[in-house]
Scaffold this active site. Structure first.
Site: not given
Length: 390
Positions: A290, A121-122, A147, A218, A356
């Site tokens: 998302d 993730n971010r 990622h 993922h 995820e």
């Protein structure tokens, strides 16, 4: 995240090698109401054989007594195909993917089926501070890191071993300074296909310097089959009463908000398309779903029951269990018909979803979120299970 001493680690399943040798074959019909319309593809192992960065790439097939199959490539630790029985007894490939190594290399979407790290993730603006030192990462998602950065684990060739039909173990040593993350991180991921049609994912990592870790897979799922079209009629239940809203760059604001009364409420089974076009700022930011869900710790399989997803045509049901606190639900909003799946279909808008299991996005910069810090002497150890039935 569970950090345990080495002495407390469970026994890792034995591993072995078996490559998928069969040539590409297709079957299809025009029966859009069932799974007969879905193209079924057998992969050619030679299409995945090549050396990259001095390491050999190949295919690895896991099988169980029910004829279910999970096929991986060690390029990116990717789940390429997952065959499970549908309601009509026919096998359904519930994971979208490609039929050759070169297709993965040139894909405009880099994460199909990949094992994700060092940080899933971010991370906001590609920066975080650890023990008084600020680290700057490559920003590959607008102003943020996604990622793992420019060359996340989806681009590395994992060392793979598989001594039996059920289990694959992947190993990667992510060196100190890899993508500017601190510490030599020794990573092991074990994928096991059980006789109960469960795909079990066991993650383990150790470091020699304080670092951050958030590993996941993922896989992009379409429970009606690779190439079967929209996922908007899939029915989803997420065992979470809260989620982490994001800003316009999809970084969590730091707040944890209730899903009740919003399009994010999947506490009861609801189709993905039921509210995805609602006028809602969060849906606008994500171009759909998302977002990270805060799991409510509903028990199942000795873990948290994260979600249940059902394919409307195939009848395939996927139950997700995890030791992680969060689940990122992604509804395929950035799929742009630029790549061709192994079925021959394009990766059209919202034709696959990702679910995820993870720690929350941007955790290193959000002190109120569960910690993703791993220190020397600790062991990162977490498991998730994707169980299939009909």
């Amino acid at each position: 995240m569970k950090f345990k001493s080495l002495a407390s680690l469970g026994v890792i399943a034995a591993i072995g090698f078996a490559a998928c040798q069969s040539e590409t074959k297709k079957t299809s019909s025009n029966d859009s109401a069932g799974t007969d319309s879905v193209v079924v593809v057998k992969l050619n192992a030679d299409s995945f054989k090549r050396e990259i960065d001095g390491k050999q790439v190949g295919l690895y097939t896991l099988k169980n007594k029910n004829n279910a199959e999970a096929i991986f490539t060690n390029y990116g630790g990717r789940l390429v195909s997952l065959l499970v029985p549908g309601k009509d007894g026919k096998m359904v490939d519930v994971v979208v993917g490609f039929k050759s190594l070169s297709d993965y290399e040139k894909s405009t979407e880099p994460y199909f089926g990949a094992t994700i790290g060092r940080f899933g993730n971010r991370i906001a603006k590609g920066k975080f501070t650890l023990e008084g030192k600020t680290y700057s990462l490559f920003t590959n998602n607008g102003q943020n890191t996604l990622h793992g950065g420019k060359k996340g684990y989806q681009y590395v060739v994992w060392d793979a071993t598989q001594p039996n039909d059920n289990t694959l173990q992947l190993h990667y040593l992510s060196k100190d300074g890899d993508e500017n993350f601190p510490g030599n991180l020794d990573v092991k991921v074990t994928y096991t296909l059980t006789d109960d049609n469960e795909l079990k994912m066991d993650y383990e990592a150790k470091t020699d310097k304080t670092t951050i870790v958030n590993l996941t897979n993922h896989a992009f799922f379409n429970l009606n089959g690779d190439g079967s079209g929209t996922i908007l009629n899939h029915e989803v239940q997420i065992f979470a009463d809260e989620y982490t809203p994001v800003d316009s760059s999809l970084i969590p604001t730091g707040k944890i908000e209730k899903v009740a009364g919003t399009p994010f409420d999947f506490t009861k089974p609801t189709t993905i398309g039921a509210r995805i076009e609602d006028k809602n700022e969060q849906l606008t930011f994500g171009k759909g779903y998302d977002h990270n869900y805060v799991l409510n710790k509903t028990k199942g399989m000795g873990m948290f029951h994260a979600a249940t997803v059902k394919g409307d045509k195939s009848g395939v049901v996927m139950d997700i269990y995890t030791q992680e606190p969060g689940l990122q639900f992604y509804s395929g909003n950035f799929m742009q018909s630029k790549n061709t799946f192994k079925s021959g279909a394009k990766d059209d808008f919202r034709t696959a979803i990702a679910m995820e299991t993870q720690h929350f996005p941007d955790s290193p910069n959000q002190p109120a979120f569960p910690s993703t810090v791993l220190k020397p002497g600790q062991v990162y150890k977490t498991s998730s299970i994707y169980k299939f039935s009909n």
